[in-house]
Enzyme design. Structure first.
Site, short mmCIF file in Angstrom:
data_model
loop_
_atom_site.label_atom_id
_atom_site.label_comp_id
_atom_site.label_asym_id
_atom_site.label_seq_id
_atom_site.Cartn_x
_atom_site.Cartn_y
_atom_site.Cartn_z
N CYS A 192 0.80 -1.23 0.00
CA CYS A 192 0.00 0.00 0.00
C CYS A 192 0.83 1.28 0.00
O CYS A 192 0.32 2.34 -0.34
CB CYS A 192 -0.93 0.02 1.21
SG CYS A 192 -2.12 -1.34 1.22
N HIS A 209 -8.87 3.43 -2.44
CA HIS A 209 -7.45 3.15 -2.20
C HIS A 209 -6.88 2.35 -3.38
O HIS A 209 -6.85 1.12 -3.35
CB HIS A 209 -7.34 2.38 -0.90
CG HIS A 209 -5.97 1.94 -0.49
ND1 HIS A 209 -4.81 2.48 -1.01
CD2 HIS A 209 -5.57 0.99 0.41
CE1 HIS A 209 -3.76 1.88 -0.46
NE2 HIS A 209 -4.21 0.97 0.40
N CYS A 244 0.02 2.49 6.52
CA CYS A 244 0.25 1.13 6.96
C CYS A 244 0.49 0.27 5.72
O CYS A 244 0.14 0.66 4.60
CB CYS A 244 -0.94 0.60 7.75
SG CYS A 244 -2.50 0.57 6.83
#
Length: 401
Positions: free
Chosen positions: A91, A357, A387
């Site tokens: 991510c 996202h 994160c």
């Protein structure tokens, strides 16, 4: 070491990452080219203007495989002499690309770079690339592997966040994003057009009005896989035996949405800006990356922030604004709790719960959002952090010039 400056940042709108999403017809290489071309046009990047394109992308298979970064350069209007390299830090890939580029500039390995990332989750679904962390029994057992949604629920259980806490945060994210869009705060968005120049999408697709009552009607997304026999809750409780049970509080409404989109950042030293007649918008003051417990997995923003503050010689109170990726509500709630942060300084224009996202692009997107808001509200310092799957974290501090 020389200073690394951000000269520009752009992003596409974020589209719903499913087959009925508006950007489903647009491949990842085309999404990438939209951002790359925007940087080229806005900053007159003719010829072999930058050293490299460092491009974040998580699911590197199919049409996102075979060094998507180089494919994107060739698809775009950039000079073919500019190379490209694809990276994957899950991510945080888009932010890590920026950090790598900034540190290359600081170390003298080239005057200018383009960095960012992309993900077309509607066309290349998350998990298509497989991976040993989940598929190799020896590694999965050694690391006490559980899916990220279970990890988010572990955070909520461990640190005392209720379903209402997470839902209230999600409602606020949607309100802030809607207000920011209405106020025209998303300055870095460039529209996605078709081959005839007609606009396919110009604004984020997933922002919606919601309430506590609406979210209260949604079932927990990870309860079934957690409580199946044997299930992931049992694995988590082996690692966290002091917990009586895992409270499943996350669902589609308080977790980040699956999305399509890309973002690009132009980074260079002082000489690069002078050569191209550009004025720097911010300086990359410090960067960090850390490894964390792979089971709870998503607590990385806290130690990554501590580490980047130490590298910059700063304290938490020195930072004016924060962008913490909203992978799940509990991730941001834990960040706020750990630092006793002022909620009016964290994700002031909403985040991934509202807008989605797109894995490989989000890190560069939140950095651009941070920079836009620093300029709009006349703030001097900002920190972006995410994160990361398998237990990691990354962070970047910007300082306006």
């Amino acid at each position: 070491m020389t200073d690394a400056y951000i000269y520009d940042a752009v992003r596409t709108p974020r589209g719903k990452g499913k087959k009925d999403g508006t950007l489903h017809e647009v491949t990842a290489v085309r999404l990438s080219a939209v951002a790359l071309n925007a940087l080229k046009e806005r900053n007159n990047l003719d010829g072999h203007a930058v050293e490299d394109v460092i491009w974040g992308n998580v699911t590197q298979v199919g049409e996102q495989g075979a060094c998507l970064a180089r494919s994107s350069v060739l698809y775009s209007d950039l000079d073919e002499r500019i190379p490209g390299v694809s990276i994957n830090r899950f991510c945080a890939s888009g932010l890590e690309a920026v950090n790598m580029a900034a540190n290359q500039v600081k170390g003298g390995a080239g005057d200018g770079y383009i960095a960012g990332g992309v993900e077309s989750m509607s066309r290349v679904p998350m998990g298509m690339d497989g991976g040993a962390i989940a598929a190799d029994p020896h590694l999965a057992m050694k690391a006490y592997f559980v899916p990220q949604g279970i990890s988010a629920d572990i955070i909520a259980t461990e640190y005392g966040f209720s379903r209402d806490d997470c839902d209230a945060y999600a409602v606020e994210s949607q309100k802030r994003a809607a207000a920011a869009r209405a106020d025209g705060r998303f300055k870095s968005i460039v529209p996605v057009t078709d081959q005839n120049g007609l606009v396919i999408m110009a604004e984020d697709e997933m922002i919606r009005e919601t309430t506590m009552q609406t979210l209260g009607g949604l079932n927990p997304s990870f309860k079934a896989m957690g409580e199946a026999m044997p299930g992931f809750d049992a694995v988590a409780l082996l690692k966290y035996p002091h917990l009586e049970k895992i409270n499943h509080v996350h669902h589609a409404g308080n977790s980040s949405g699956i999305a399509d989109g890309s973002a690009a950042v132009l980074i260079g030293n002082k000489e690069f800006g002078e050569r191209h007649g550009l004025k720097p918008r911010a300086r990359v003051k410090a960067t960090s990356k850390v490894g964390t417990d792979p089971t709870i997995m998503l607590t990385g923003p806290v130690p990554a922030t501590e580490r980047v503050l130490q590298a910059a010689g700063m304290s938490f109170g020195d930072i004016d604004l924060f962008e913490v990726n909203e992978a799940f509500a509990s991730v941001v709630l834990r960040f706020i709790q750990a630092f006793d942060a002022d909620t009016d300084k964290v994700n002031v224009n909403g985040g991934a719960i509202a807008m989605g996202h797109p894995l490989g692009g989000t890190g560069a997107m939140i950095l651009g959002a941070l920079l836009d808001e620093m300029e709009r509200s006349d703030k001097e310092t900002g920190l972006a952090t995410l994160c990361i799957g398998s237990g990691m974290g990354a962070a970047t501090i910007l300082e306006r010039v």
